[in-house]
Design a protein around this motif. Structure first.
Motif: not given
Lengths: 115, 324
Positions: A37-45, A72-82, B224-229
């Motif tokens: 998700p966009p870093a801005r959204d996550l940071a705000e939350s 395209r934004g920030t993507i999880v790499t193919d080998a990431a989980a391992q 879908v996003q859930a948070d304090g808001n």
């Protein structure tokens, strides 16, 4: 993907976030190829500064778990989980070794000897 | 508006107004009408089909009649209405009544004093006028129906209401994306078919096809996003439309199994404003259900809905603790 931070903890926020992201990737959610998700959204939350979150993203990028694709934004790499699993093991090794009094050079030598 | 007044307006005032709009122009101008009315037009707006005025009255009266019967039936229903069928029945009744009366009224008004039906002018202003009228009736009937009691959703299973342990200093965010490849194929198919069809026939076909294609494409991916808001749902890549349900409007968050037939199909079903319930149905399977403080219900398909449900319940509890 669930991220949580404790604003009252002594552990720096970017470290908490990097740990949470790493654990989430190791568990397969977000999966390889998925866009974060966009870093801005996550940071705000989370009530943290966007640069704090971007710093956590950068840590994971340096560890090879995330890649930034232009447009395209920030993507999880193919080998990431391992990879996330090995990163966790390596972190554990470093933490444990330091706790028992080993210097960083000694830890490096320890790893070299195993290779 | 109270329930009794809503029933009277829905069952008497709206049907009577639709009938008046339909039949008054006809009764006033029936002697000025040509022998036949133009009732069908080709793509360029030239009339290519006709009917006698009395036959046209019968045809449009069928639409009007079905709409009026539906509105009266909803208005007379004493039992709480079915969550989907009730509001849809009321709104569709309004739409049909408005359409039938609109078509008859604008045809009579625009074709009186014509000598011959082939002289009829382009139908687009008439089509637009009838459409505006039917949408007005649909919205009015839908709003009135929303005032009537609706069968309550059974309360969520207490076992399906998880709560996350969050410390006072802890903040959390949960985010998920959903993709549906079949919808992507369908949306792209509709859009391409629209372009191809428009190239070989009439260009304006592209407009409705492109709109429906884009509408399907919008639902191919969800975030879908859930948070304090509260809960945020965004669709496709566009910043609009979005759904936001603030945490202070949430009573409980729970885990449900979404069956598309319970909610009226796939896509954004229902309306929180008009139908007291809405669901973003992406596929059959697990979903997050929110019971709102005003008794409305919102649901959205997500994988592992336990996490957002637990997070939102924790945030709801925290909000109540600080506000009381």
């Amino acid at each position: 993907m669930l991220l949580r931070v404790d604003l009252g903890s002594t552990q720096p926020l970017h470290e908490q976030l990097a740990g949470q992201l790493r654990a989430a990737i190791a568990s397969g959610d977000p999966a390889a190829g998925e866009k974060l998700p966009p870093a801005r959204d996550l940071a705000e939350s989370l009530g943290v500064n966007v640069h704090t979150l971007l710093r956590a993203f950068k840590t994971l990028r340096d560890e090879g778990l995330l890649e930034v694709r232009r447009g395209r934004g920030t993507i999880v790499t193919d080998a990431a989980a391992q990879q996330a699993h090995f990163v966790d093991l390596a972190r554990e090794l470093v933490t444990e070794s330091r706790r028992s009094g080993l210097t960083d050079d000694e830890i490096r030598a320890l790893l070299e000897a195993q290779l | 508006m109270n329930e009794r007044l809503a029933r009277i307006v829905l069952g008497v005032v709206l049907p009577a107004s639709a009938a008046a709009i339909a039949y008054l122009p006809y009764l006033i101008y029936r002697d000025d009408l040509p022998d036949r009315l133009a009732t069908h037009f080709d793509g360029s707006g030239t009339p290519d089909g006709s009917m006698t005025p009395s036959m046209f009255v019968v045809t449009t009266s069928v639409l009007l009649g079905v709409g009026i019967v539906a509105m009266i039936a909803v208005a007379l229903t004493r039992r709480p209405l079915h969550q989907v069928a009730g509001p849809v029945g009321g709104a569709m009744g309004g739409f049909l009544a408005g359409l039938g009366s609109g078509i008859l009224a604008v045809t009579v008004l625009s074709q009186r004093d014509l000598v011959d039906w082939t002289d009829a002018s382009s139908p687009w202003p008439m089509v637009l006028a009838s459409l505006v009228l039917s949408i007005a009736f649909m919205v009015a009937a839908g709003l009135l129906t929303s005032e009537l009691p609706i069968r309550p959703h059974p309360l969520p299973d207490p076992a399906a209401i998880p709560v996350m342990a969050l410390d006072a200093d802890e903040h959390a965010v949960w985010s998920a994306r959903l993709h549906n490849r079949w919808l992507l194929v369908l949306g792209a198919g509709i859009t391409i078919a629209g372009v191809v069809y428009a190239v070989f026939t009439q260009w304006w076909i592209l407009v409705p096809m492109a709109i429906s294609g884009l509408a399907v494409l919008t639902f191919t991916s969800l975030r879908v996003q859930a948070d304090g808001n509260g809960l945020h749902v965004s669709y496709g890549v566009l910043p609009w439309p979005r759904t936001h349900i603030p945490v202070d409007q949430i009573e409980t968050a729970s885990v449900i199994d979404i069956r598309p037939r319970d909610w009226g199909g796939w896509g954004y079903r229902g309306s929180l404003k008009l139908m007291n319930q809405a669901a973003v149905v992406h596929r059959a399977g697990p979903g997050l259900r929110l019971d709102l403080t005003d008794g409305k219900v919102f649901a959205v398909s997500v994988d592992n809905p336990e996490t957002p449900a637990a997070l939102l319940n924790a945030e709801v509890a925290r909000q109540r603790a600080t506000s009381s």
